[in-house]
Write a protein that holds these residues in place. Structure first.
Motif, PDB file in Angstrom:
ATOM      1  N   GLN A   4     -16.683   7.131   1.284  1.00  0.00           N
ATOM      2  CA  GLN A   4     -16.670   7.116   2.741  1.00  0.00           C
ATOM      3  C   GLN A   4     -18.016   6.616   3.254  1.00  0.00           C
ATOM      4  O   GLN A   4     -19.066   7.021   2.769  1.00  0.00           O
ATOM      5  N   TRP A  39       0.827  -1.205   0.000  1.00  0.00           N
ATOM      6  CA  TRP A  39       0.000   0.000   0.000  1.00  0.00           C
ATOM      7  C   TRP A  39       0.861   1.256   0.000  1.00  0.00           C
ATOM      8  O   TRP A  39       0.500   2.258  -0.623  1.00  0.00           O
ATOM      9  N   LEU A  55      -5.502   0.232   7.076  1.00  0.00           N
ATOM     10  CA  LEU A  55      -4.417   1.197   6.923  1.00  0.00           C
ATOM     11  C   LEU A  55      -4.109   1.885   8.251  1.00  0.00           C
ATOM     12  O   LEU A  55      -2.941   2.153   8.565  1.00  0.00           O
ATOM     13  N   ALA A  56      -5.151   2.165   9.029  1.00  0.00           N
ATOM     14  CA  ALA A  56      -4.942   2.821  10.326  1.00  0.00           C
ATOM     15  C   ALA A  56      -4.116   1.932  11.254  1.00  0.00           C
ATOM     16  O   ALA A  56      -3.254   2.429  11.995  1.00  0.00           O
ATOM     17  N   ARG A  57      -4.352   0.624  11.203  1.00  0.00           N
ATOM     18  CA  ARG A  57      -3.575  -0.281  12.055  1.00  0.00           C
ATOM     19  C   ARG A  57      -2.097  -0.270  11.688  1.00  0.00           C
ATOM     20  O   ARG A  57      -1.226  -0.514  12.535  1.00  0.00           O
ATOM     21  N   GLU A  58      -1.810   0.001  10.409  1.00  0.00           N
ATOM     22  CA  GLU A  58      -0.421   0.050   9.952  1.00  0.00           C
ATOM     23  C   GLU A  58       0.173   1.451  10.032  1.00  0.00           C
ATOM     24  O   GLU A  58       1.321   1.665   9.645  1.00  0.00           O
ATOM     25  N   GLY A  59      -0.617   2.413  10.470  1.00  0.00           N
ATOM     26  CA  GLY A  59      -0.143   3.789  10.550  1.00  0.00           C
ATOM     27  C   GLY A  59       0.018   4.441   9.197  1.00  0.00           C
ATOM     28  O   GLY A  59       0.811   5.380   9.048  1.00  0.00           O
ATOM     29  N   LEU A  60      -0.737   3.978   8.199  1.00  0.00           N
ATOM     30  CA  LEU A  60      -0.656   4.526   6.842  1.00  0.00           C
ATOM     31  C   LEU A  60      -1.799   5.488   6.581  1.00  0.00           C
ATOM     32  O   LEU A  60      -2.919   5.298   7.061  1.00  0.00           O
ATOM     33  N   SER A  61      -1.525   6.491   5.801  1.00  0.00           N
ATOM     34  CA  SER A  61      -2.544   7.452   5.394  1.00  0.00           C
ATOM     35  C   SER A  61      -2.324   7.775   3.926  1.00  0.00           C
ATOM     36  O   SER A  61      -1.260   8.271   3.549  1.00  0.00           O
ATOM     37  N   ARG A 102     -14.892   0.697   2.045  1.00  0.00           N
ATOM     38  CA  ARG A 102     -14.020   1.785   2.499  1.00  0.00           C
ATOM     39  C   ARG A 102     -13.674   1.611   3.975  1.00  0.00           C
ATOM     40  O   ARG A 102     -12.529   1.865   4.397  1.00  0.00           O
ATOM     41  N   ASP A 148      -9.905   1.564   5.414  1.00  0.00           N
ATOM     42  CA  ASP A 148      -9.475   2.584   6.383  1.00  0.00           C
ATOM     43  C   ASP A 148      -8.992   1.950   7.682  1.00  0.00           C
ATOM     44  O   ASP A 148      -7.969   2.368   8.250  1.00  0.00           O
ATOM     45  N   ARG A 149      -9.713   0.936   8.165  1.00  0.00           N
ATOM     46  CA  ARG A 149      -9.305   0.288   9.422  1.00  0.00           C
ATOM     47  C   ARG A 149      -7.959  -0.415   9.263  1.00  0.00           C
ATOM     48  O   ARG A 149      -7.095  -0.336  10.143  1.00  0.00           O
TER      49      ARG A 149
END
Length: 313
Positions: free
Chosen positions: A211, A198, A223-229, A216, A220-221
């Motif tokens: 959204q 990603w 990516l958030a766990r991996e600290g990605l934005s 989605r 989002d969940r």
């Protein structure tokens, strides 16, 4: 008063048939023409059925005819009653006609849009190729609407993302649907044959589901766990729109694999996405303790088999 007298049935199959035809056509004119009746005769049949059941079945206006909640609940039961009665008559006349009668049924499948291209359509093609005479109605619905359609009897079964079972419905997962990257064939990222991370999508014109959608939320969940934005360039409500943007060379799309057609003439490239891997469960939604017609069961089994065969990158 005896239980038998209290449960006495005060309508016949002609009224049920009129009800089913009207619910399918949504028009007194079309239904009367189909049944070979006058509109007044059709109206009398519907009113007799409503009086027997003690509830209105249709909301009528000058422009439309809409089913009430009672009608939605009645429809699948009425169809089953008529099917069983007709099948019994045919069996009494000639046992060899039973299979053909079953094939002439109408099968209704409710499915979330992202499963239609790779899961539902290939199975329907096989179903038709095997000379099944049943007609197939596909309802393109959101996940909660799929559950409602199955629960109300509008659909024989559903194909949807994971849903918590309740007292009425059951959910039986049959494959894990992975989010993949869909790219134009000449895109630089498509030149690699392996999986992509990603993080490699930073700076790309990214297409994401809207959204608030289930897909989605999964992305989002994860990516958030991996600290990605990641910043998106296009946000769209339907997977078909995302695919059109990719075909036009306007971006790359993160989509469930089941949403990508198996035979796409534009030659889209598909690459697995890792770090993180984003998956969702896809399964059958069906009514608890409720058998479905044989033809519908055959299509259901084809959908499960084709999904397991075709959902590999």
């Amino acid at each position: 008063m005896s239980d038998y007298a209290a449960m006495r049935i005060n309508f016949d199959f002609a009224e049920l048939e009129a009800f089913l035809v009207l619910s399918e056509t949504g028009s007194f004119v079309a239904a009367a023409e189909h049944l070979g009746l006058s509109q007044s005769a059709l109206t009398r049949r519907i009113r007799k059925l409503e009086q027997a059941l003690g509830t209105p079945l249709f909301d009528r206006t000058t422009r439309s005819v809409r089913m009430t909640l009672a009608a939605k609940r009645l429809r699948s039961r009425a169809q089953s009653l008529l099917d069983e009665a007709r099948e019994t008559l045919r069996e009494l006349k000639d046992d060899t006609t039973e299979f053909n009668f079953q094939n002439r049924a109408i099968i209704t499948v409710a499915a979330v849009p992202s499963t239609i291209a790779r899961v539902v359509i290939p199975a329907v093609g096989l179903f038709a190729a095997r000379q099944n005479e049943a007609r197939v109605r596909i309802l393109d619905l959101l996940a909660n609407e799929v559950a409602e359609a199955v629960e109300d009897g509008q659909a024989d079964f559903g194909v949807s993302s994971w849903a918590a079972p309740d007292g009425t419905l059951l959910f039986e997962p049959f494959f894990e649907d992975r989010v993949v990257l869909v790219l134009p064939p000449d895109h630089p990222l498509a030149q690699s044959s392996g999986a992509l991370k990603w993080a490699a999508l930073a700076g790309q014109r990214l297409v994401l589901p809207s959204q608030g959608s289930g897909n989605r939320a999964l992305i989002d969940r994860a990516l958030a766990r991996e600290g990605l934005s990641l910043f998106w360039s296009y946000e769209v409500p339907r997977t078909s729109t995302a695919l059109e943007l990719v075909r036009a060379g306007l971006g790359v799309a993160a989509l469930p694999l089941s949403a990508v057609p198996v035979n796409d003439g534009s030659g889209l490239a598909i690459r697995p996405l890792l770090s993180p891997s984003v998956e969702r469960k896809i399964g059958l939604v069906f009514r608890r303790n409720s058998a479905i017609p044989p033809a519908a069961a055959r299509l259901r089994d084809l959908i499960v088999a084709e999904a397991r065969r075709r959902t590999e990158v």
